[in-house]
Write a protein that holds these residues in place. Sequence first.
Motif, PDB file in Angstrom:
ATOM      1  N   SER A 283      20.855  66.926  24.905  1.00  0.00           N
ATOM      2  CA  SER A 283      21.030  67.517  23.635  1.00  0.00           C
ATOM      3  C   SER A 283      20.594  68.997  23.839  1.00  0.00           C
ATOM      4  CB  SER A 283      20.501  66.832  22.509  1.00  0.00           C
ATOM      5  OG  SER A 283      21.092  65.444  22.388  1.00  0.00           O
ATOM      6  N   TYR A 284      19.327  69.353  24.635  1.00  0.00           N
ATOM      7  CA  TYR A 284      18.540  70.548  24.436  1.00  0.00           C
ATOM      8  C   TYR A 284      18.958  71.888  25.063  1.00  0.00           C
ATOM      9  CZ  TYR A 284      15.377  67.187  22.121  1.00  0.00           C
ATOM     10  OH  TYR A 284      14.719  66.338  21.175  1.00  0.00           O
ATOM     11  N   SER A 302      21.635  71.542  20.573  1.00  0.00           N
ATOM     12  CA  SER A 302      20.518  71.564  19.626  1.00  0.00           C
ATOM     13  C   SER A 302      20.205  73.077  19.332  1.00  0.00           C
ATOM     14  CB  SER A 302      18.841  70.774  20.016  1.00  0.00           C
ATOM     15  OG  SER A 302      18.506  71.415  21.064  1.00  0.00           O
ATOM     16  N   ALA A 409      18.806  67.982  15.164  1.00  0.00           N
ATOM     17  CA  ALA A 409      17.760  68.281  15.922  1.00  0.00           C
ATOM     18  C   ALA A 409      16.900  67.396  16.147  1.00  0.00           C
ATOM     19  CB  ALA A 409      17.374  69.867  15.875  1.00  0.00           C
ATOM     20  N   PRO A 412      18.425  63.535  17.961  1.00  0.00           N
ATOM     21  CA  PRO A 412      19.690  63.774  19.018  1.00  0.00           C
ATOM     22  C   PRO A 412      19.574  62.850  20.057  1.00  0.00           C
ATOM     23  CG  PRO A 412      17.460  64.972  19.591  1.00  0.00           C
ATOM     24  CD  PRO A 412      17.463  64.120  18.488  1.00  0.00           C
TER      25      PRO A 412
END
Length: 541
Positions: A283-284, A302, A409, A412
């Motif tokens: 996700s990051y 995110s 966020a 996630p």
Amino acid sequence: MKKIIVSLSIALLTLSSCSDFIEEDNRSNAETNEYLKASGFESLINANYAQLKDIYGGEPWLFVAGTDLYSEGRNREPIELSQYTQLTPASPNVDYLYRECYKAIQRANTALYYSTLTEKTTTLTTRIGEVKYLRANAYFLLVQTYGGVSLDTEYHASPVLSFERNTAEEVYTFIIKELEESLSLLPAGAFTGRVTKRAAQDLLAKVYLTRGYETFGAASDFTTAAKYADEAIAGETLTLSYNDLWFPSTTAIDINKETIFSVQFSAGSNSSNPQTTGNGQASYFSSYLGGSEVATKAPYRSYTLLPTDFAIGLYEKGDKRWEGTFMTQAYATYYDFYTKADKTGLTVAHFYVPKWMTDAELAAYKLANPKATIHLYGSYGTSVTFSNDYQTIPVRKFDDPKAPFATSASSPRTSTRDFVVSRLADTYLIAAEAYLRTNPTTGLARLNEVRRRAGVIAATSGQFNIDYILDERAREMIGEYNRWFDLKRTGKLIERASLYNPKIKASNFDGANGEKKILRPIPQEALDLNQNKSYPQNPAY
């Protein structure tokens, strides 16, 4: 050791709402005691493995934030950990590894306590070896992050709220003893989901290498690190393509032949709360890409940990890791990259121009893909002014087409792909770094095995130094949770973060007492719980 060390997994419940695994079993203490002596012992071992999901599956900040490779985008990273200027013992996220690792340690202590009481099965000694590895791994994360911490090797049925701080040297000595004891208990052979002898050898290499840089390190630490790394390598070359190494598996377990140790996630274990119990790694490392509510069906991102311009610029023409790491060409429907074997006729929505592409090549690409938004080299790192989706180049190596769309966020963790803790190329680069101090010719050969698989020319002896090794680790391992530890270990954190991260200046690291903020602070809530008020804070705070 004095029996005044706190069981932090119990005492720090004020820092976490997670229930202890024994409480979840909903038995009385007496029933639990008998259960764990008998059939429940294997459940107790499984609970030790399950704790890894919280160590590695959640917050990435203590692993990678505030380094040379990642900086924030539209959404902010925790500024204290990513920029250091406001870092205090009470800062958000500082306590994450402290809390989760001590939970792991208490689970390990519990398992080792019951291992003396449970039935003597044929797997018991192996299970003891597995737990020793898991406990050593938790302490290794703690000592790298916070320095000396409390060594607790005892099972506690209730909280003990006074504890002392051991030195970092004592913690390293314990970790090494624990891992070397595990070697005789663990099985050889390929990784299938549980700790093996190879995993212990790999971790020993990293522990000895890291201790070698410390003022209390032994003269032989680099030699010993190289020895254990070579034992873990066991003569195996890198035979998988970089793309195959990371391409999402269609099987239930995401393991390949180069995996040395990974944390197992599954759709079944994630089904109760898919937003908070899976793997959040995917996700990051990208700008926002849209999502399941739009036609592109892109994964959630995110917009917080984005590759810096420096990280993107490390790759050269022909490096297979460029395509294997980044989604350099995104289709109108994002996951078509994985699900469509025949991509003829698919519409390209975004293309990220590599630094080596010529004007003529780019003109031909535009002609062939007239609907593609072209992102020129130099415009899709963290120096960009963020305004739209797809502004920075997505890191795709952790993509999970089967994951449900994350909601925010703060939640996630939807992926059920395994989290790779250690793999063969990592071990080759650990060996290269260890041999740099002892036998540079052999070290260069270890590094060049990684470059050979990447399809780039071999490095020369004149290039072979610690900065080149760190650059190679960046190319090979971007997005994997090791960069802060790499820079801290090698003494390069201040230099490289301030050179290559646009949010960080060298003066950001200036702390109290003339000290630099290298170690993270001992969390304030842990100090507040401690009735031994002589427990020292790290000197920069």
